[in-house]
Write an enzyme that holds these catalytic residues in place. Structure first.
Site, PDB file in Angstrom:
ATOM      1  CE  LYS A 271      -3.246   2.580   2.952  1.00 65.10           C
ATOM      2  NZ  LYS A 271      -3.982   2.618   4.235  1.00 65.10           N
ATOM      3  CG  ASP A 276      -5.886   7.992   4.201  1.00 65.02           C
ATOM      4  OD1 ASP A 276      -6.756   8.491   3.457  1.00 65.02           O
ATOM      5  OD2 ASP A 276      -6.102   7.054   4.994  1.00 65.02           O
ATOM      6  CE  LYS A 283      -6.819   8.899   7.531  1.00 67.20           C
ATOM      7  NZ  LYS A 283      -7.313   7.783   8.356  1.00 67.20           N
ATOM      8  CG  ASP A 294      -2.149   5.259   4.992  1.00 74.17           C
ATOM      9  OD1 ASP A 294      -1.883   4.171   5.541  1.00 74.17           O
ATOM     10  OD2 ASP A 294      -3.303   5.610   4.697  1.00 74.17           O
ATOM     11  CG  ASP A 354     -10.011   7.160   6.321  1.00 73.28           C
ATOM     12  OD1 ASP A 354      -8.945   7.088   5.674  1.00 73.28           O
ATOM     13  OD2 ASP A 354     -10.063   7.545   7.503  1.00 73.28           O
ATOM     14  CD  GLU A 356      -6.861   5.028   2.193  1.00 76.60           C
ATOM     15  OE1 GLU A 356      -7.874   5.203   2.894  1.00 76.60           O
ATOM     16  OE2 GLU A 356      -5.726   4.873   2.670  1.00 76.60           O
ATOM     17  NE  ARG A 358     -10.484  -2.159   3.580  1.00 75.17           N
ATOM     18  CZ  ARG A 358     -11.175  -2.287   4.710  1.00 75.17           C
ATOM     19  NH1 ARG A 358     -12.357  -2.876   4.710  1.00 75.17           N
ATOM     20  NH2 ARG A 358     -10.700  -1.846   5.850  1.00 75.17           N
TER      21      ARG A 358
HETATM   22 ZN   LIG Z   1      -7.660   5.713   4.933  1.00 74.33          ZN
END
Ligand SMILES: [Zn+2]
Length: 522
Positions: A271, A276, A283, A294, A354, A356, A358
């Site tokens: 990932k 993010d 967020k 992230d 959020d 995202e 996966r």
């Molecule tokens: Zn996220």
């Protein structure tokens, strides 16, 4: 980039403690190791000085101290004694050596030492103590990428290593330390650097430079029409960022084929969310701070391949995907209630933008699965800072979730042992039927739902269900132990094991992945 340019400092093998090339000896050991001095010829000359100091400071092996010694023993006259504290209780582990070496080098840096010699007294309980200590010693020596790019700052001129143990990792100490240190630099540079310097196109540029003229083939998908067609969920996460050229998505592919007949093939998908924001499920309340990390799953993939590049393991093939996107907010941002058809043909119902990570990995994972079906003894992995639930469950430890074929091969258990031995423990989580049931679509529009509307920390089994989702959405679940063509797949949720932003990370689970997958072939 040359190997030297990726090292925190030059790493050299020392001849003895009397080597005049060094301006301090950093000695790492436990209270029990004092008894070994006489038996270890390389360090026995230092024993009287340590004995004398212990008379002054009984807690010396529980802290780091600078001790003046006779220059006939150590030419610089400087000994830094850095004690591990307890190492014999059931819950003590080899990381005591990592922490002690780090403290010893921090003291050396504050004392103005430029060329320390690190010696770790061996411990039969922890055969890799010397390697683990060296990796800890190098942590404060790393200089962040943006600082390196603006000034020629060198904290140390060199780090000397004198191996005195007789384990496998002691015998190849310099080689392994160099490989790990270079891989840590790639991982930290990608993982910790801010979202503009490490926007997706610039991560791709960095990786191409870091692997130029080496043993890894790097290719980059930068055509946004190709990303939209071949990786539709990744394109959805990228949709708001796509309006800004500097933020557009990149899929970076790394490939290595070792000498000799291939016995194992690894596919590692990371990932790589460069920042993010949460997207339209934004967020709030300060939760965006630190989200430049992230992308740490992809950073681990980059570091993993740098270790391969340096160590050149035989009889393996490895393919990595760094899925680089920015989860931005904007008028074109993807939103909840959308249904998007994945590369595998599954219709995915979006519930929360959020979640995202996966989605970002899903289509590259599906591509890796297609490749794995033609590969020799393949094993697929996803590596991601995926859920807050994993952090709550395990703190700073990563969690592995094997599918049926991976579990049958005993992979998670094996790698858990390796992680303990190399000072980077990893937890095992398991999947159950309700994890798969959770992601079934709730309406006829879709096959699967991406998640729910709550954060993972407010969801039962919030870090296990994404592993089930990734299997079903990529159709890896059609390759279980009961199928004609089983495929091993392990999902690794790193949770928060990349460390607290903004302090320097200790790349996790990079040490364990390299020790488990690469070192056996070197
Ligand atoms: Zn996220």
């Amino acid at each position: 980039m040359s190997l030297q340019s990726l090292l925190s400092t030059k790493i050299v093998r020392a001849a003895s403690i009397a080597d005049a090339a060094f301006d301090a000896v950093v000695l790492v050991g436990s209270q029990e190791s004092v008894k070994q001095f006489g038996a270890i010829q390389q360090v026995s000359a230092i024993a009287p000085a340590v004995d004398n100091f212990l008379k002054l400071h009984r807690g010396a092996f529980h802290s780091a101290s600078l001790v003046q010694v006779d220059s006939s023993v150590v030419p610089s006259g400087r000994l830094i004694l850095s004690g591990t504290g307890h190492v014999s209780r059931d819950y003590d582990d080899v990381r005591r050596y990592q922490a002690a070496a780090r403290k010893g080098i921090e003291l050396a840096l504050s004392a103005g030492v430029k060329s320390p010699l690190l010696i770790t007294l061996p411990n039969a309980r922890f055969p890799n103590a010397e390697l683990v200590a060296a990796l800890g010693a190098l942590t404060p020596v790393y200089t962040p990428l943006n600082v390196r790019e603006e000034e020629n700052k060198q904290k140390l001129q060199q780090l000397g290593l004198l191996a005195v143990g007789n384990s496998d990792t002691s015998a190849r100490l310099e080689q392994f330390v160099e490989a790990y240190d270079a891989s840590f630099t790639v991982c930290r540079d990608v993982g910790e650097t801010g979202p503009e310097r490490m926007a997706p196109p610039r991560v791709a540029e960095y990786i191409q430079n870091a692997f130029a003229n080496g043993n890894i083939k790097v290719t980059v998908v930068d055509d946004q029409s190709v990303i939209l067609k071949d990786f539709p969920l990744m394109a959805a996460v990228n949709r708001a960022a796509n309006a800004v050229k500097e933020h557009q998505a990149r899929l970076i592919r790394l490939e290595y084929t070792g000498e000799g007949e291939t016995q194992d093939t690894f596919f590692v998908v990371g990932k790589g969310v460069t920042i993010d924001t949460g997207g339209c499920d934004l967020k709030t309340g300060g939760h965006m701070f630190g989200m430049c990390r992230d992308k740490y799953g992809s950073a681990v993939v980059g570091g993993f391949f740098k270790a391969i590049d340096v160590l050149k393991p035989k009889n393996i093939k490895a393919v990595g995907y760094m899925c680089m996107v920015r989860n931005s907010i904007g008028s074109r941002a993807y939103t909840c209630d959308e249904v998007i058809t994945s590369r595998s043909g599954k219709r995915i119902h979006i519930y929360n933008t959020d979640a995202e990570g996966r989605l970002t990995m899903l289509d590259p994972l599906t591509l890796a699965k297609e490749e794995a079906l033609k590969a020799k003894n393949p094993h697929l992995f996803t590596v991601a800072t995926l859920t807050g639930h994993e952090v709550l469950s395990y703190g700073y430890y990563a969690a592995i979730m094997d599918n049926g074929p991976a579990k049958a091969s005993g992979w998670a258990r094996k790698v858990q042992e390796v992680g303990d031995e190399f000072g980077q423990p990893i937890e095992i989580s398991r999947l159950h039927p309700e994890d798969f049931a959770f992601h079934q679509a709730e309406c006829e529009q879709a096959d699967l739902r991406q998640g729910n509307t709550k954060p993972s920390v407010a969801t039962l089994r919030g870090h296990q269900t994404p592993a089930a989702f990734l299997q079903m959405a990529s159709r890896i679940d059609e390759h279980g132990t009961d199928s004609a063509h089983p495929l091993k797949y392990s999902h690794i949720d790193m949770g928060g094991c990349e460390g607290d932003h903004p302090s320097v990370s200790f790349p996790n689970p990079l040490v364990t992945l390299v020790a488990g997958l690469v070192l056996p072939h070197v």
